[in-house]
Write an enzyme that holds these catalytic residues in place. Structure first.
Site, PDB file in Angstrom:
ATOM      1  N   HIS A  20      16.234  10.484 -32.032  1.00  0.00           N
ATOM      2  CA  HIS A  20      14.810  10.122 -32.184  1.00  0.00           C
ATOM      3  C   HIS A  20      14.060  11.245 -32.893  1.00  0.00           C
ATOM      4  O   HIS A  20      13.608  12.211 -32.272  1.00  0.00           O
ATOM      5  CB  HIS A  20      14.205   9.859 -30.800  1.00  0.00           C
ATOM      6  CG  HIS A  20      12.832   9.244 -30.847  1.00  0.00           C
ATOM      7  ND1 HIS A  20      12.563   7.972 -30.412  1.00  0.00           N
ATOM      8  CD2 HIS A  20      11.650   9.729 -31.289  1.00  0.00           C
ATOM      9  CE1 HIS A  20      11.277   7.703 -30.573  1.00  0.00           C
ATOM     10  NE2 HIS A  20      10.691   8.773 -31.110  1.00  0.00           N
ATOM     11  N   GLU A  29       5.680   4.971 -23.496  1.00  0.00           N
ATOM     12  CA  GLU A  29       5.225   6.358 -23.610  1.00  0.00           C
ATOM     13  C   GLU A  29       3.741   6.334 -23.206  1.00  0.00           C
ATOM     14  O   GLU A  29       3.360   6.857 -22.188  1.00  0.00           O
ATOM     15  CB  GLU A  29       5.397   6.854 -25.052  1.00  0.00           C
ATOM     16  CG  GLU A  29       4.882   8.262 -25.297  1.00  0.00           C
ATOM     17  CD  GLU A  29       4.812   8.614 -26.791  1.00  0.00           C
ATOM     18  OE1 GLU A  29       4.794   7.709 -27.635  1.00  0.00           O
ATOM     19  OE2 GLU A  29       4.741   9.828 -27.101  1.00  0.00           O
ATOM     20  N   HIS A  37      11.321  11.686 -36.322  1.00  0.00           N
ATOM     21  CA  HIS A  37      10.575  11.106 -37.445  1.00  0.00           C
ATOM     22  C   HIS A  37      10.710  12.046 -38.631  1.00  0.00           C
ATOM     23  O   HIS A  37      10.346  13.221 -38.517  1.00  0.00           O
ATOM     24  CB  HIS A  37       9.105  10.922 -37.069  1.00  0.00           C
ATOM     25  CG  HIS A  37       8.921   9.986 -35.908  1.00  0.00           C
ATOM     26  ND1 HIS A  37       8.627   8.656 -36.086  1.00  0.00           N
ATOM     27  CD2 HIS A  37       9.046  10.170 -34.577  1.00  0.00           C
ATOM     28  CE1 HIS A  37       8.542   8.080 -34.902  1.00  0.00           C
ATOM     29  NE2 HIS A  37       8.802   8.972 -33.966  1.00  0.00           N
ATOM     30  N   ASP A  69      11.524  14.194 -31.338  1.00  0.00           N
ATOM     31  CA  ASP A  69      10.428  13.342 -31.822  1.00  0.00           C
ATOM     32  C   ASP A  69       9.826  13.899 -33.128  1.00  0.00           C
ATOM     33  O   ASP A  69      10.205  13.460 -34.201  1.00  0.00           O
ATOM     34  CB  ASP A  69       9.353  13.206 -30.727  1.00  0.00           C
ATOM     35  CG  ASP A  69       8.591  11.891 -30.790  1.00  0.00           C
ATOM     36  OD1 ASP A  69       8.915  11.064 -31.636  1.00  0.00           O
ATOM     37  OD2 ASP A  69       7.662  11.703 -29.985  1.00  0.00           O
ATOM     38  N   ASP A  70       8.880  14.811 -33.032  1.00  0.00           N
ATOM     39  CA  ASP A  70       8.230  15.407 -34.218  1.00  0.00           C
ATOM     40  C   ASP A  70       8.171  16.926 -33.989  1.00  0.00           C
ATOM     41  O   ASP A  70       7.102  17.457 -33.654  1.00  0.00           O
ATOM     42  CB  ASP A  70       6.803  14.865 -34.376  1.00  0.00           C
ATOM     43  CG  ASP A  70       6.776  13.342 -34.453  1.00  0.00           C
ATOM     44  OD1 ASP A  70       7.039  12.798 -35.541  1.00  0.00           O
ATOM     45  OD2 ASP A  70       6.521  12.706 -33.422  1.00  0.00           O
TER      46      ASP A  70
END
Ligand SMILES: [Zn+2]
Length: 325
Positions: free
Chosen positions: A12, A195, A14, A272-273
């Site tokens: 996961h 989330e 981005h 994630d980021d």
């Protein structure tokens, strides 16, 4: 640094959200693009909350003006991940940012990124697969164009369809056309849910027959739903640092990852980021080891789970599973 060289799988991530701030600044300088308000005084990304984060994210992505810039980004992100022991990663890539939903333009972006990924694999041994990702708050119509792009390029690089963005924008079931289209083209499916939204948002995601859920951690609030995740063999892409940074949970000790694992839910760990949430895969492992006493065996099990849930061909999966035995 402890755990830096531990091999890791990340499911996961981005692509634009992994953009190193210095990379964004360099590109902005080259192209005379103003990134006013994007950085704080220390040079990192600046934003007040999740919704402001989405705005800053979209401003920062303005530096990514074409296939060449996405190729450079792919290389920079994979180098960064490889430095943290990541051997296989899946990245969310949005057709909205890569050609605006036009299939021909999307193919050009993909060709550039795939070439960059091949170079990074040759240099650092890291493998990349892409999950085409419509942006939820752009609405179901735009998502259809993105899904068509994904379906047209389903293969050994684009292996999945996801959906990201504002979880509170509309219902996931409004996007069923896009998910059906992707499934028919042989893509595997994941969706962000659970989330910001509660258990009902996870149920909404399950209605799309996804194999994985991005986050999904708030399923813990509903025992029946937790059982359903186990029965359906759904895997959660858990991003503990992201959840704590954005305030979904006050601190890591409050995060339900261990409770979900104990209940038998397939869980994996991702960032994630990472530069937006001041994290790396190494930091995630270190924090989990500190707070939950995770050891090498637990990380091995999490990575085995990730290998099983990876959106890849069976040869790649077998090689990953071999690496994590
Ligand atoms: Zn995400």
């Amino acid at each position: 640094m402890e755990f830096q060289n531990t091999p890791k799988i990340e499911l996961h991530l981005h692509l634009e959200g992994a953009m190193p701030p210095e990379f964004a600044r360099r590109l902005a300088d080259e192209k005379n693009i103003s990134l006013e308000g994007v950085f704080d005084e220390t040079g990192g990304y600046a934003y007040r909350d999740f919704w402001h984060f989405l705005e800053v994210y979209e401003v920062a992505t303005q530096v990514l003006t074409g296939p060449e810039e996405f190729a450079r980004l792919t290389k920079a992100v994979l180098e960064q991940s490889a430095q943290h022991g990541v051997v296989y990663t899946e990245a969310f890539i949005s057709p909205d940012f890569c050609g605006g939903g036009d299939v021909g333009a999307w193919k050009e972006y993909l060709a550039a990124m795939q070439q960059a990924a091949a170079e990074a694999e040759a240099e650092h041994g890291i493998k990349l697969r892409g999950i085409a990702t419509p942006i939820r708050h752009f609405g179901p119509e735009k998502a259809k164009a993105a899904a068509k792009c994904a379906a047209e390029t389903s293969g050994d690089f684009i292996t999945g369809l996801g959906i990201g963005g504002d979880e509170k924008a509309g219902k996931l079931s409004d996007f069923s056309w896009s998910f059906d289209c992707a499934r028919e083209a042989g893509l595997q499916l994941t969706a962000h849910a659970g989330e910001w939204g509660g258990p009902e948002s996870v149920r909404d995601a399950l209605s799309l027959n996804v194999e994985r859920i991005g986050h999904g951690v708030r399923a813990i609030e509903d025992a029946e739903l937790v059982k359903e995740l186990v029965t359906r063999d759904v895997t959660l892409e858990v991003c503990p640092g992201s959840n704590v940074f954005l305030g979904v949970y006050p601190k890591l000790a409050d995060h339900p990852l261990v409770r979900l694992m104990d209940a038998g839910v397939n869980c994996t760990v991702s960032t994630d980021d990472p530069p937006f949430f001041h994290t790396t895969m190494t930091k995630e492992y270190q924090d989990l080891a500190t707070v939950f006493r995770f050891d090498e065996q637990v990380f091995l099990d999490l990575n085995k789970m990730a290998a099983k849930a990876a959106f890849c061909d069976e040869d790649t999966r077998a090689a990953l599973l071999k690496q994590f035995t």
